[in-house]
Design an enzyme around this catalytic site. Structure first.
Site, PDB file in Angstrom:
ATOM      1  N   THR A 199       0.854  -1.183   0.000  1.00  8.08           N
ATOM      2  CA  THR A 199       0.000   0.000   0.000  1.00  8.08           C
ATOM      3  C   THR A 199       0.884   1.225   0.000  1.00  8.08           C
ATOM      4  O   THR A 199       1.889   1.260   0.698  1.00  8.08           O
ATOM      5  CB  THR A 199      -0.825   0.013   1.309  1.00  8.08           C
ATOM      6  OG1 THR A 199      -1.726  -1.072   1.265  1.00  8.08           O
ATOM      7  CG2 THR A 199      -1.564   1.312   1.506  1.00  8.08           C
ATOM      8  N   ASP A 230      -7.878  -1.249   5.784  1.00  8.80           N
ATOM      9  CA  ASP A 230      -7.833   0.035   6.487  1.00  8.80           C
ATOM     10  C   ASP A 230      -7.642   1.238   5.562  1.00  8.80           C
ATOM     11  O   ASP A 230      -8.045   2.353   5.887  1.00  8.80           O
ATOM     12  CB  ASP A 230      -6.672   0.026   7.487  1.00  8.80           C
ATOM     13  CG  ASP A 230      -5.331  -0.209   6.784  1.00  8.80           C
ATOM     14  OD1 ASP A 230      -5.248  -1.149   5.958  1.00  8.80           O
ATOM     15  OD2 ASP A 230      -4.371   0.541   7.033  1.00  8.80           O
TER      16      ASP A 230
HETATM   17  N1  ASP Z   1      -3.214  -2.149   4.655  1.00  9.38           N
HETATM   18  C1  ASP Z   1      -3.522  -2.852   3.448  1.00  9.38           C
HETATM   19  C2  ASP Z   1      -4.751  -3.661   3.654  1.00  9.38           C
HETATM   20  O1  ASP Z   1      -4.930  -4.245   4.704  1.00  9.38           O
HETATM   21  C3  ASP Z   1      -2.439  -3.762   2.967  1.00  9.38           C
HETATM   22  C4  ASP Z   1      -1.032  -3.237   3.055  1.00  9.38           C
HETATM   23  O2  ASP Z   1      -0.752  -2.174   3.529  1.00  9.38           O
HETATM   24  O3  ASP Z   1      -0.136  -3.940   2.622  1.00  9.38           O
HETATM   25  O4  ASP Z   1      -5.529  -3.772   2.743  1.00  9.38           O
END
Ligand code: ASP
Length: 339
Positions: A199, A230
């Protein structure tokens, strides 16, 4: 190639080259000029440059963070942001994004398919709709009504390869971001050597001292259909309070939502904690609150306060981020960690 082998700096025209490998940078108390930081150094190198191009020309933090994270959204080789990213367990790429400016204005989309720039749609939700959060088919229709093209539903070559590999076992093991531990227990090793995360969360302060943030992702690879993490949830993956500071998160989204992570980091900064201390306290909260073994999950926060001081903390080793500020090109800061 592994992430660390990929590490290199990008010189910005007219700026002094600077690279910090592991040290936590202690910025000066009285800030001069804008600053931008974003999660995961490998992608922040190029994303921060796009944001910086706006900031150094006295542009707004909001425009900077949107343009910055769009670099990752447009990169078809990115495992975890934009339409080239890994799909859910049924083979669909579903995108989540949120954006927030210095006036508590917010916009978000989730589980949106076949639209190239979810962050732009999030901004359009903020600016051109009476709502703050639109999901699924409705988000897609809203995007098209705003002029977005409905793209073909195809997987990028690397995503197809990962998905085919995943289908062999179809195991749902959402282990993400634990880079120090990568090995057979990880659900998937991509060609690039990257794993099930990345992300991009970006926070910036502009010349006028205003803060904004953006966060965009395809979410956890091979997630259940309809799962939202999130990143598009304001207060979880992203929060900005222009009187206090801004924060964004990456990692196991369920755990970040559980503690309203980015909002919590900003509230800790309001109580007087430094950005690094605030991130640490939020990570400690996750360690305490999670029903999982904390060793099996990873979460990292980055934060900036109104003085332009910044910091980060992660549950586990392996999380890094990139910072770009006046007289320094994009440079890597390795996060401190709890476990
Ligand atoms: N936070 C993101 C999610 O849970 C994934 C990530 O940051 O790698 O969708």
């Amino acid at each position: 190639m592994k992430r660390r082998e990929l590490i290199k700096t990008i010189g910005l025209a007219g700026l002094v080259f600077g690279l910090k490998k592991t040290a936590f940078a202690a910025p000066s108390k009285s800030r001069k000029g804008p600053i931008v930081l974003s999660t995961w150094f490998n992608q922040s190198q190029t994303a921060n440059v796009a944001a910086w191009n706006i900031l150094e020309n006295k542009g707004k933090a909001l425009d900077a963070v949107e343009a910055g994270v769009q670099v990752s959204e447009n990169d078809v080789n990115n495992c975890c942001v934009g339409l080239g990213a890994n799909p859910d367990r049924e083979g669909h790429v579903t995108l989540d994004a949120s954006i927030m400016n210095h006036k508590f204005q917010i916009g978000a989309v989730a589980a949106m398919e076949r639209i190239k720039s979810p962050i732009h749609v999030a901004r359009q939700v903020m600016e051109n709709s009476p709502h703050v959060f639109i999901v699924g088919k409705g988000a897609q229709e809203f995007a098209v009504s705003q002029g977005a093209k409905l793209e073909e539903e195809t997987l990028s070559d690397h995503a197809q390869k990962s998905y085919d590999e995943w289908l062999k076992k179809s195991e749902y093991k959402p282990l993400i971001n634990i880079e120090k531990n990568h090995g057979p227990q990880m659900p998937m090793e991509l060609e690039s050597g990257e794993f099930n995360h990345d992300t991009i969360g970006m926070i910036a302060m502009d010349e006028e001292g205003n803060l904004s943030g953006a966060c965009t992702t395809s979410g956890m690879a091979f997630k259940m259909r309809g799962r939202v993490g999130d990143s598009p949830v304001i207060g979880a993956g992203l929060y900005v309070d222009n009187e206090v500071g801004a924060a964004t998160a990456t990692g196991h989204g369920e755990e970040v939502i559980r503690i309203c992570g980015s909002f919590l980091v900003v509230e800790f900064m309001r109580q007087g904690y430094s950005p690094e201390q605030a991130c640490k306290k939020a990570v400690e909260r996750i360690q305490k609150a999670t029903p999982r073994n904390p060793k099996d999950i990873q979460v990292g926060f980055i934060a900036i306060n109104k003085k332009g001081e910044y910091g980060s903390y992660a549950l586990q080793d392996g999380f890094d981020y990139g910072v770009t500020e006046l007289n320094k090109s994009t440079y890597q800061v390795k996060s401190k960690f709890i476990l």
